[in-house]
Design a protein around this motif. Sequence first.
Motif, PDB file in Angstrom:
ATOM      1  N   GLN A   1      56.536  27.097  22.896  1.00  0.00           N
ATOM      2  CA  GLN A   1      57.412  27.106  21.727  1.00  0.00           C
ATOM      3  C   GLN A   1      58.340  28.328  21.678  1.00  0.00           C
ATOM      4  OE1 GLN A   1      54.303  26.277  18.917  1.00  0.00           O
ATOM      5  NE2 GLN A   1      53.812  28.434  18.587  1.00  0.00           N
ATOM      6  N   SER A   2      58.676  28.858  22.854  1.00  0.00           N
ATOM      7  CA  SER A   2      59.669  29.925  22.921  1.00  0.00           C
ATOM      8  C   SER A   2      60.420  29.786  24.242  1.00  0.00           C
ATOM      9  CB  SER A   2      59.013  31.300  22.842  1.00  0.00           C
ATOM     10  OG  SER A   2      58.346  31.611  24.056  1.00  0.00           O
ATOM     11  N   GLU A   3      61.594  30.402  24.318  1.00  0.00           N
ATOM     12  CA  GLU A   3      62.397  30.322  25.542  1.00  0.00           C
ATOM     13  C   GLU A   3      61.703  31.018  26.706  1.00  0.00           C
ATOM     14  OE1 GLU A   3      66.557  31.073  25.456  1.00  0.00           O
ATOM     15  OE2 GLU A   3      66.812  30.251  23.435  1.00  0.00           O
ATOM     16  N   ALA A   4      61.034  32.122  26.424  1.00  0.00           N
ATOM     17  CA  ALA A   4      60.342  32.855  27.493  1.00  0.00           C
ATOM     18  C   ALA A   4      59.205  32.017  28.077  1.00  0.00           C
ATOM     19  CB  ALA A   4      59.794  34.171  26.946  1.00  0.00           C
ATOM     20  N   GLU A   5      58.457  31.361  27.195  1.00  0.00           N
ATOM     21  CA  GLU A   5      57.368  30.491  27.657  1.00  0.00           C
ATOM     22  C   GLU A   5      57.927  29.307  28.448  1.00  0.00           C
ATOM     23  OE1 GLU A   5      54.114  31.152  24.037  1.00  0.00           O
ATOM     24  OE2 GLU A   5      55.606  29.562  23.879  1.00  0.00           O
ATOM     25  N   THR A   6      59.075  28.798  28.005  1.00  0.00           N
ATOM     26  CA  THR A   6      59.701  27.667  28.694  1.00  0.00           C
ATOM     27  C   THR A   6      60.072  28.049  30.120  1.00  0.00           C
ATOM     28  OG1 THR A   6      60.603  26.770  26.630  1.00  0.00           O
ATOM     29  CG2 THR A   6      61.637  26.047  28.671  1.00  0.00           C
TER      30      THR A   6
ATOM     31  N   ALA B   1      59.213  27.290  35.816  1.00  0.00           N
ATOM     32  CA  ALA B   1      59.116  27.895  37.152  1.00  0.00           C
ATOM     33  C   ALA B   1      57.940  27.294  37.920  1.00  0.00           C
ATOM     34  CB  ALA B   1      58.964  29.408  37.029  1.00  0.00           C
ATOM     35  N   TYR B   2      56.833  27.084  37.219  1.00  0.00           N
ATOM     36  CA  TYR B   2      55.674  26.446  37.853  1.00  0.00           C
ATOM     37  C   TYR B   2      55.974  24.981  38.193  1.00  0.00           C
ATOM     38  CZ  TYR B   2      51.299  23.801  37.996  1.00  0.00           C
ATOM     39  OH  TYR B   2      50.303  22.923  38.342  1.00  0.00           O
TER      40      TYR B   2
ATOM     41  N   SER C   1      51.192  18.295  35.552  1.00  0.00           N
ATOM     42  CA  SER C   1      50.778  18.250  36.951  1.00  0.00           C
ATOM     43  C   SER C   1      49.342  17.726  36.938  1.00  0.00           C
ATOM     44  CB  SER C   1      50.833  19.646  37.579  1.00  0.00           C
ATOM     45  OG  SER C   1      49.836  20.486  37.010  1.00  0.00           O
ATOM     46  N   GLU C   2      48.680  17.731  38.083  1.00  0.00           N
ATOM     47  CA  GLU C   2      47.282  17.297  38.096  1.00  0.00           C
ATOM     48  C   GLU C   2      46.381  18.279  37.342  1.00  0.00           C
ATOM     49  OE1 GLU C   2      49.220  17.346  40.695  1.00  0.00           O
ATOM     50  OE2 GLU C   2      49.152  15.379  41.685  1.00  0.00           O
ATOM     51  N   GLU C   3      46.752  19.564  37.350  1.00  0.00           N
ATOM     52  CA  GLU C   3      45.868  20.594  36.804  1.00  0.00           C
ATOM     53  C   GLU C   3      46.181  20.997  35.370  1.00  0.00           C
ATOM     54  OE1 GLU C   3      47.757  21.224  39.616  1.00  0.00           O
ATOM     55  OE2 GLU C   3      46.264  20.592  41.093  1.00  0.00           O
ATOM     56  N   CYS C   4      47.449  20.955  34.982  1.00  0.00           N
ATOM     57  CA  CYS C   4      47.795  21.429  33.638  1.00  0.00           C
ATOM     58  C   CYS C   4      48.977  20.662  33.065  1.00  0.00           C
ATOM     59  CB  CYS C   4      48.069  22.932  33.639  1.00  0.00           C
ATOM     60  SG  CYS C   4      49.276  23.465  34.848  1.00  0.00           S
ATOM     61  N   CYS C   5      49.048  20.662  31.742  1.00  0.00           N
ATOM     62  CA  CYS C   5      50.124  19.970  31.052  1.00  0.00           C
ATOM     63  C   CYS C   5      50.790  20.924  30.072  1.00  0.00           C
ATOM     64  CB  CYS C   5      49.591  18.737  30.314  1.00  0.00           C
ATOM     65  SG  CYS C   5      50.911  17.743  29.555  1.00  0.00           S
ATOM     66  N   PHE C   6      52.112  20.907  30.066  1.00  0.00           N
ATOM     67  CA  PHE C   6      52.888  21.760  29.170  1.00  0.00           C
ATOM     68  C   PHE C   6      53.500  20.898  28.071  1.00  0.00           C
ATOM     69  CE2 PHE C   6      52.844  23.661  33.365  1.00  0.00           C
ATOM     70  CZ  PHE C   6      52.468  24.968  33.092  1.00  0.00           C
TER      71      PHE C   6
ATOM     72  N   THR D   1      66.340  23.374  26.373  1.00  0.00           N
ATOM     73  CA  THR D   1      66.972  24.549  26.973  1.00  0.00           C
ATOM     74  C   THR D   1      67.376  24.302  28.426  1.00  0.00           C
ATOM     75  OG1 THR D   1      64.807  25.420  27.582  1.00  0.00           O
ATOM     76  CG2 THR D   1      65.714  26.122  25.458  1.00  0.00           C
ATOM     77  N   GLN D   2      68.201  25.193  28.957  1.00  0.00           N
ATOM     78  CA  GLN D   2      68.736  25.020  30.308  1.00  0.00           C
ATOM     79  C   GLN D   2      67.663  24.925  31.385  1.00  0.00           C
ATOM     80  OE1 GLN D   2      72.001  24.373  30.812  1.00  0.00           O
ATOM     81  NE2 GLN D   2      71.348  23.852  32.894  1.00  0.00           N
ATOM     82  N   PRO D   3      66.585  25.709  31.336  1.00  0.00           N
ATOM     83  CA  PRO D   3      65.553  25.544  32.367  1.00  0.00           C
ATOM     84  C   PRO D   3      64.987  24.120  32.419  1.00  0.00           C
ATOM     85  CG  PRO D   3      65.231  27.613  31.212  1.00  0.00           C
ATOM     86  CD  PRO D   3      66.291  26.879  30.456  1.00  0.00           C
ATOM     87  N   LEU D   4      64.795  23.488  31.260  1.00  0.00           N
ATOM     88  CA  LEU D   4      64.302  22.109  31.243  1.00  0.00           C
ATOM     89  C   LEU D   4      65.353  21.143  31.776  1.00  0.00           C
ATOM     90  CD1 LEU D   4      62.321  21.912  27.869  1.00  0.00           C
ATOM     91  CD2 LEU D   4      61.410  21.507  30.165  1.00  0.00           C
TER      92      LEU D   4
END
Length: 222
Positions: A28-33, A38-39, A71-76, A86-89
């Motif tokens: 819920q923040s741009e830094a977290e996004t 990246a992962y 992914s198989e291991e984690c979900c965001f 945001t642009q990264p997404l």
Amino acid sequence: MIVRRTIDKDELKELPKTVFPGRIYVIQSEAETEKAVAYLQSRSVIGIDSETRPSFTKGQSHKVALLQISSEECCFLFRLNMTGLTQPLVDLLENPAVIKVGLSLKDDFMMLHKRAPFTQQSCIELQDYVRQFGIQDKSLQKIYAILFKEKISKSQRLSNWEADVLSDGQKQYAATDAWACLNIYNLLQELKQTGDWEIAALPPAPKEREEVTTGPISNQQS
């Protein structure tokens, strides 16, 4: 593996529930996004889904509130109602090197396009993809049940996805849907590579079933 064409609601009800077994991260923040994306950019295939706050008033609608990517291991769980798209997404959705798997993707992207313009790349629509395996059902719940003999709970579908804090039930529901898409794709890819599957035989036509049931009429007298 015998791949069934369909499954009925009564049988579906009796199946055990499945839940996402990995870690869930609420973003819920741009830094977290940026960190989460990246992962995800390092993955070859990801499962995606989205949630929108339901409207119970005629003429009222809401923008997509949550984009879940697994992914198989984690979900965001990206809380778009807090961060926007945001642009990264956008970069992730437009990256042709990362395959995005989902169900009813046309609807998901239609809602996401209302938040920001982008051109999605390398997307696989499960409703189309499963046809080559003989599966006729189109809901995620039924497709998953056919392949894994487990059911996905839909109890949180109409909950408030713009709530200040998502409940544990909402987080598990959202993560499970995105992960289930990936799980389905990975299994079908494995079956395709090994060739170790076949489509279930069609049930006999009504007339044939009747003949089998009644059998020949005997003219013998006692």
